[in-house]
Design a protein around this motif. Structure first.
Motif, PDB file in Angstrom:
ATOM      1  N   LEU A 183       0.860  -1.180   0.000  1.00 23.02           N
ATOM      2  CA  LEU A 183       0.000   0.000   0.000  1.00 23.02           C
ATOM      3  C   LEU A 183       0.901   1.237   0.000  1.00 23.02           C
ATOM      4  O   LEU A 183       1.724   1.408   0.900  1.00 23.02           O
ATOM      5  N   ARG A 184       0.744   2.084  -1.005  1.00 22.53           N
ATOM      6  CA  ARG A 184       1.606   3.250  -1.138  1.00 22.53           C
ATOM      7  C   ARG A 184       1.082   4.396  -0.278  1.00 22.53           C
ATOM      8  O   ARG A 184      -0.099   4.755  -0.345  1.00 22.53           O
ATOM      9  N   VAL A 185       1.991   4.979   0.502  1.00 15.68           N
ATOM     10  CA  VAL A 185       1.641   5.994   1.487  1.00 15.68           C
ATOM     11  C   VAL A 185       1.899   7.388   0.926  1.00 15.68           C
ATOM     12  O   VAL A 185       2.944   7.653   0.312  1.00 15.68           O
ATOM     13  N   LEU A 186       0.957   8.306   1.138  1.00 12.02           N
ATOM     14  CA  LEU A 186       1.160   9.712   0.802  1.00 12.02           C
ATOM     15  C   LEU A 186       2.121  10.318   1.820  1.00 12.02           C
ATOM     16  O   LEU A 186       1.834  10.322   3.018  1.00 12.02           O
ATOM     17  N   PRO A 187       3.281  10.841   1.394  1.00 15.66           N
ATOM     18  CA  PRO A 187       4.244  11.391   2.358  1.00 15.66           C
ATOM     19  C   PRO A 187       3.665  12.608   3.093  1.00 15.66           C
ATOM     20  O   PRO A 187       3.209  13.561   2.453  1.00 15.66           O
ATOM     21  N   PRO A 188       3.654  12.614   4.416  1.00  8.80           N
ATOM     22  CA  PRO A 188       3.108  13.757   5.160  1.00  8.80           C
ATOM     23  C   PRO A 188       3.826  15.067   4.838  1.00  8.80           C
ATOM     24  O   PRO A 188       3.209  16.134   4.874  1.00  8.80           O
ATOM     25  N   LEU A 189       5.123  14.985   4.521  1.00 13.48           N
ATOM     26  CA  LEU A 189       5.873  16.205   4.195  1.00 13.48           C
ATOM     27  C   LEU A 189       5.620  16.678   2.771  1.00 13.48           C
ATOM     28  O   LEU A 189       6.057  17.773   2.398  1.00 13.48           O
ATOM     29  N   GLN A 190       4.940  15.870   1.960  1.00 10.67           N
ATOM     30  CA  GLN A 190       4.594  16.250   0.593  1.00 10.67           C
ATOM     31  C   GLN A 190       3.097  16.005   0.381  1.00 10.67           C
ATOM     32  O   GLN A 190       2.693  15.167  -0.437  1.00 10.67           O
ATOM     33  N   PHE A 229       4.077  -1.764   3.043  1.00 14.84           N
ATOM     34  CA  PHE A 229       3.806  -0.400   2.583  1.00 14.84           C
ATOM     35  C   PHE A 229       4.996   0.123   1.781  1.00 14.84           C
ATOM     36  O   PHE A 229       6.110  -0.400   1.871  1.00 14.84           O
ATOM     37  N   SER A 230       4.725   1.183   1.006  1.00 17.97           N
ATOM     38  CA  SER A 230       5.796   1.788   0.210  1.00 17.97           C
ATOM     39  C   SER A 230       5.621   3.295   0.176  1.00 17.97           C
ATOM     40  O   SER A 230       4.533   3.820   0.466  1.00 17.97           O
ATOM     41  N   PHE A 231       6.694   3.986  -0.186  1.00 11.48           N
ATOM     42  CA  PHE A 231       6.611   5.416  -0.453  1.00 11.48           C
ATOM     43  C   PHE A 231       7.709   5.808  -1.426  1.00 11.48           C
ATOM     44  O   PHE A 231       8.700   5.089  -1.596  1.00 11.48           O
ATOM     45  N   HIS A 232       7.518   6.940  -2.065  1.00 15.92           N
ATOM     46  CA  HIS A 232       8.558   7.595  -2.859  1.00 15.92           C
ATOM     47  C   HIS A 232       8.625   9.027  -2.369  1.00 15.92           C
ATOM     48  O   HIS A 232       7.612   9.723  -2.305  1.00 15.92           O
ATOM     49  N   GLY A 279      11.554   3.152  -2.096  1.00 18.59           N
ATOM     50  CA  GLY A 279      11.767   3.675  -3.443  1.00 18.59           C
ATOM     51  C   GLY A 279      13.233   3.889  -3.748  1.00 18.59           C
ATOM     52  O   GLY A 279      14.103   3.117  -3.327  1.00 18.59           O
ATOM     53  N   GLY A 280      13.528   4.959  -4.500  1.00 20.53           N
ATOM     54  CA  GLY A 280      14.906   5.263  -4.867  1.00 20.53           C
ATOM     55  C   GLY A 280      15.452   6.365  -3.971  1.00 20.53           C
ATOM     56  O   GLY A 280      15.439   6.265  -2.753  1.00 20.53           O
ATOM     57  N   GLY A 281      15.961   7.432  -4.605  1.00 23.12           N
ATOM     58  CA  GLY A 281      16.415   8.563  -3.812  1.00 23.12           C
ATOM     59  C   GLY A 281      17.807   8.437  -3.255  1.00 23.12           C
ATOM     60  O   GLY A 281      18.164   9.140  -2.304  1.00 23.12           O
ATOM     61  N   LEU A 282      18.642   7.546  -3.832  1.00 24.75           N
ATOM     62  CA  LEU A 282      20.046   7.488  -3.441  1.00 24.75           C
ATOM     63  C   LEU A 282      20.838   8.332  -4.437  1.00 24.75           C
ATOM     64  O   LEU A 282      20.864   8.020  -5.626  1.00 24.75           O
TER      65      LEU A 282
END
Length: 475
Positions: free
Chosen positions: A161-168, A199-202, A238-241
């Motif tokens: 389940l993909r999570v909406l980032p609270p900071l975005q 769960f997942s996020f980007h 996700g990625g982000g490295l």
């Protein structure tokens, strides 16, 4: 150490890459340019292998169970999917075409991660049928997966389940807190037809603190899901490295010194428009730092949070797996004199160097390669230039911007006036370093009916003589 030319223009040299230097020394690139008669990309799959091993090593050193998926959108070449399959890694896909490509090059269905918003029904059908892990972005998408899972599927559909980032909060991806609660209840109701794996996020940007905080929050969500009887034993960050293309001093000097006069036609870029071409921690080192970060309100590191919760960490890097895994070569087919600099035209377009099409500039300095070994030797001896008789000055600089072979005024590969160490000439090559990650083909197009640059796979198994082949990209 920062490099500033005698003209006062800051340079941005790419970090050393022994594999590319070996190709330059061996003289293969001019031969390939002659063979293809146009621009081309060369790929170095050994670098992909090395980067993958490094990421796995960082996970093992932190005592964290993990699995790496190659984000296929970062490069369309088949060879990287082949390497992922051969090394037991996964592939992150977001279209039917990418899924078919990955399967066709040996990636197992259960090693596929399917991401992206509002997924095509055919993509969902194939994902469920092949046992891929689907990162569900919305409640209606979850319902579509459950429907397919009940439609005679012999094994459970697998979802995160993909999570909406609270900071975005304005992101168009992921589910808010109330939607996640509803989604978990629907997963429970689906029973054995569905395996909810976590769960997942980007998250945009490269800061470790927010990424660690959100990963820890997902660990808490997994505990909640388990209390409802769901598996919830994995999270994907996700990625982000980041990747570091140049050294710290050169990057700092460039940002401080660049001005409109350094660009053709006084073009302006804000520092914030640029990718951060230097990062003090990149690739596997960035992952190590992330795992060692203490999330807010936690008494342990992220690695400790994951171990304590018994969670597997899933990663979906693209650029970080492609660091130094390829470069792009153009041939100069025209040189114009301007007021104090030259304007080069190469045999391709900025569509094959994608950063320009995001309103930015690909900043690592291109390398000027003489037409032949003979030219290279004459240059080293300070011989006179060919066309105008102007003497080449050892240690001198010859600033030039680089335009494309199209009728568009704005189609420049490099607006910046690069200070080349010798005068560029028609027939010389320009090598743009480290372009495998997102640059080569994200926006490629046969504009003007120009052919797409071929991708050449370099095999360096025999260290005395590199061999090459065209990338096998089946359609």
């Amino acid at each position: 150490m920062a490099v500033t030319t005698v003209t006062g223009r800051p340079a941005l040299p790419a970090l050393p890459d022994p594999a590319t230097e070996a190709l330059l020394a061996g003289g293969l690139l001019p031969e390939l340019a002659h063979a293809f008669g146009g621009p081309f990309h060369f790929l170095l799959p050994d670098a992909f292998d090395t980067n993958l091993r490094s990421l796995r090593g960082a996970l093992a050193a932190a005592g964290v169970k993990g699995f790496v998926y190659f984000a296929k959108k970062a490069n369309k070449a088949a060879v990287f999917a082949e390497r992922a399959a051969a090394l037991g890694a996964g592939v992150d896909v977001a279209s039917v075409g990418e899924l078919r490509e990955a399967l066709g090059h040996g990636v197992r269905g259960e090693h596929l991660m399917v991401t992206g918003p509002a997924k095509d029904p055919h993509l969902l059908r194939l994902a469920v049928r092949h046992g891929a892990l689907v990162a569900v972005d919305a409640l209606d998408e979850l319902d579509a997966v459950i429907t397919r899972a009940f439609a005679g599927q012999p094994y459970p559909a697998r979802v995160l389940l993909r999570v909406l980032p609270p900071l975005q909060p304005h992101s168009r991806f992921g589910m808010a807190e109330d939607e996640l609660a509803t989604a978990m209840d629907r997963c429970v109701t689906a029973g054995d037809a569905l395996r909810m794996e976590g769960f997942s996020f980007h998250l945009s940007g490269y800061e470790t603190g927010p990424r660690a905080d959100l990963a820890a929050r997902l660990a808490g969500l997994c505990r909640t899901a388990r209390s409802k009887g769901l598996a919830a034993d994995r999270i994907s960050i996700g990625g982000g490295l980041p990747v570091s293309y140049t050294d710290a001093d050169s990057w700092r000097t460039f940002l401080e010194a660049q001005r409109p006069a350094d660009y053709h036609a006084g073009k302006t870029f804000r520092s914030g428009d640029f990718y951060p071409y230097h990062s003090p921690l990149a690739g596997a080192d960035a992952l190590t730092a992330l795992l060692a970060t203490r999330p807010g309100n936690s008494g342990t590191t992220l690695a400790g949070v994951l171990r304590d919760a018994g969670l597997e960490l899933l990663l979906e890097p693209g650029r970080a797996l492609l660091d130094r895994a390829g470069a792009t070569v153009f041939t100069i087919q025209g040189v114009k004199e301007r007021d104090g600099y030259r304007l080069l035209t190469v045999d391709g377009t900025s569509l094959s160097l994608s950063e320009q099409w995001f309103g930015s500039e690909y900043l690592p300095d291109p390398r000027l390669i003489p037409q032949s070994f003979e030219d290279s030797e004459k240059w080293a001896e300070g011989a006179e230039g060919a066309e105008s008789g102007e003497s080449e000055v050892p240690g001198g600089t010859y600033p030039a911007s680089v335009g494309a072979a199209t009728c568009l005024e704005s189609d420049l590969l490099t607006w910046r006036k690069i200070a080349f160490p010798r005068r560029p000439r028609v027939g010389d090559l320009l090598l743009y370093p480290n372009t495998a990650g997102y640059q080569m083909d994200s926006n490629e197009s046969p504009f003007h009916d120009l052919p797409l640059p071929p991708k050449v796979v370099i095999d360096r198994t025999d260290r005395t003589r590199p061999r090459w082949r065209l990338d096998r990209h089946f359609t």
